[in-house]
Write an enzyme that holds these catalytic residues in place. Structure first.
Site, PDB file in Angstrom:
ATOM      1  CG  MET A  93     -68.387  48.989  58.367  1.00  0.00           C
ATOM      2  SD  MET A  93     -67.026  47.934  58.922  1.00  0.00           S
ATOM      3  CE  MET A  93     -66.895  48.491  60.612  1.00  0.00           C
ATOM      4  CG  ASN A 110     -65.292  39.890  56.246  1.00  0.00           C
ATOM      5  OD1 ASN A 110     -65.501  40.965  55.664  1.00  0.00           O
ATOM      6  ND2 ASN A 110     -64.972  39.843  57.525  1.00  0.00           N
ATOM      7  CG  HIS A 112     -61.259  40.819  60.826  1.00  0.00           C
ATOM      8  ND1 HIS A 112     -62.276  41.653  61.239  1.00  0.00           N
ATOM      9  CD2 HIS A 112     -60.424  40.688  61.878  1.00  0.00           C
ATOM     10  CE1 HIS A 112     -62.072  41.993  62.498  1.00  0.00           C
ATOM     11  NE2 HIS A 112     -60.954  41.421  62.918  1.00  0.00           N
ATOM     12  N   GLY A 146     -70.928  32.967  62.965  1.00  0.00           N
ATOM     13  CA  GLY A 146     -70.250  33.726  64.020  1.00  0.00           C
ATOM     14  C   GLY A 146     -69.424  34.848  63.403  1.00  0.00           C
TER      15      GLY A 146
HETATM   16  C1  GRF Z   1     -60.321  47.424  55.950  1.00  0.00           C
HETATM   17  O1  GRF Z   1     -59.271  47.444  56.879  1.00  0.00           O
HETATM   18  C2  GRF Z   1     -61.157  46.192  56.139  1.00  0.00           C
HETATM   19  O2  GRF Z   1     -60.426  45.061  56.439  1.00  0.00           O
HETATM   20  C3  GRF Z   1     -61.991  46.604  57.328  1.00  0.00           C
HETATM   21  O3  GRF Z   1     -62.305  47.955  57.098  1.00  0.00           O
HETATM   22  C4  GRF Z   1     -61.323  48.535  56.247  1.00  0.00           C
HETATM   23  C5  GRF Z   1     -62.078  48.981  55.043  1.00  0.00           C
HETATM   24  O4  GRF Z   1     -61.291  49.592  54.133  1.00  0.00           O
HETATM   25  N1  GRF Z   1     -63.111  45.733  57.528  1.00  0.00           N
HETATM   26  P1  GRF Z   1     -61.816  49.861  52.661  1.00  0.00           P
HETATM   27  O5  GRF Z   1     -63.266  50.311  52.739  1.00  0.00           O
HETATM   28  O6  GRF Z   1     -61.653  48.605  51.871  1.00  0.00           O
HETATM   29  O7  GRF Z   1     -60.938  50.982  52.171  1.00  0.00           O
END
Ligand code: GRF
Length: 196
Positions: A93, A110, A112, A146
């Site tokens: 994050m 990544n 998403h 981006g």
């Molecule tokens: C997942 O939905 C991922 O795509 C998003 O945050 C969530 C993280 O889940 N960015 P985890 O930490 O892999 O359980």
């Protein structure tokens, strides 16, 4: 990339995608080794999961660094010290600076939780519901400067049902993420080898 590709996973939270990647990479014929997990938060649930699966973990707490780039330099140092070839961001994050993105360009993926280019950023499940979307899903893409804008590699689609909530939708998408990410990691490595 030759031999088994040394892969690191960057996390901030529960790490269920990380767990799916580690488990997939336990197969003898999988082309990646997950050798390092880095979390920017000390209390990320994924740390214990990685350790239970025998993968080395590091906490590099972004709060301990003055600037975003200082934090990233520490990550970069650790990644290089562990001879990492490829990075998978999985629920990581932190927004990355152009410096870090360029350093790992073409070597950082990544996942998403939306059908990009729709719903970049946060709260994707609620936003898909609010937009009246009939379908939603997840995307694996290359990381570029981006946010959530890099080249799309693959997507999984789920239907949205009339009684869905953000939570029910998130759970359905997450199940797809756990299948998609290991498949994509596998295929990008195999196709990069085919080109080499
Ligand atoms: C997942 O939905 C991922 O795509 C998003 O945050 C969530 C993280 O889940 N960015 P985890 O930490 O892999 O359980």
């Amino acid at each position: 990339m030759s031999g088994r590709v040394q892969t690191a996973v960057l996390i901030s939270g529960g790490g269920s995608n990380m767990q799916a990647l580690i488990k997939a990479a336990q197969a003898a014929d999988y082309p990646a080794n997950i050798t390092l997990v880095i979390s920017n938060t000390p209390d990320a649930g994924g740390l214990a999961k990685a350790q239970a699966l025998g993968v080395k973990t590091l906490v590099i707490d972004h709060k301990a660094y003055k600037t975003r780039e200082d934090f990233e330099r520490e990550m970069d140092k650790a990644l290089r010290a562990h001879k990492i070839d490829l990075i998978c961001n999985a629920g990581f994050m932190r927004i990355l600076t152009p410096w870090f993105v360029r350093r790992w360009l073409g070597r950082q993926l990544n996942i998403h939780p939306s059908l990009l280019p729709k719903h970049k950023g946060l709260y994707t499940h609620q936003r898909a519901l609010d937009a009246g979307d009939r379908q939603h899903g997840c995307t694996v893409h290359w990381v570029s400067e981006g946010m959530d804008e890099g080249e799309i590699i693959a997507q999984s689609i789920v239907d949205i049902f009339p009684d869905d909530t953000a939570d029910s939708l998130a759970a359905r998408v997450l199940t797809e993420e756990h299948k998609l990410y290991p498949q994509v990691l596998h295929s990008v490595i195999v196709s990069s080898k085919a080109k080499a």
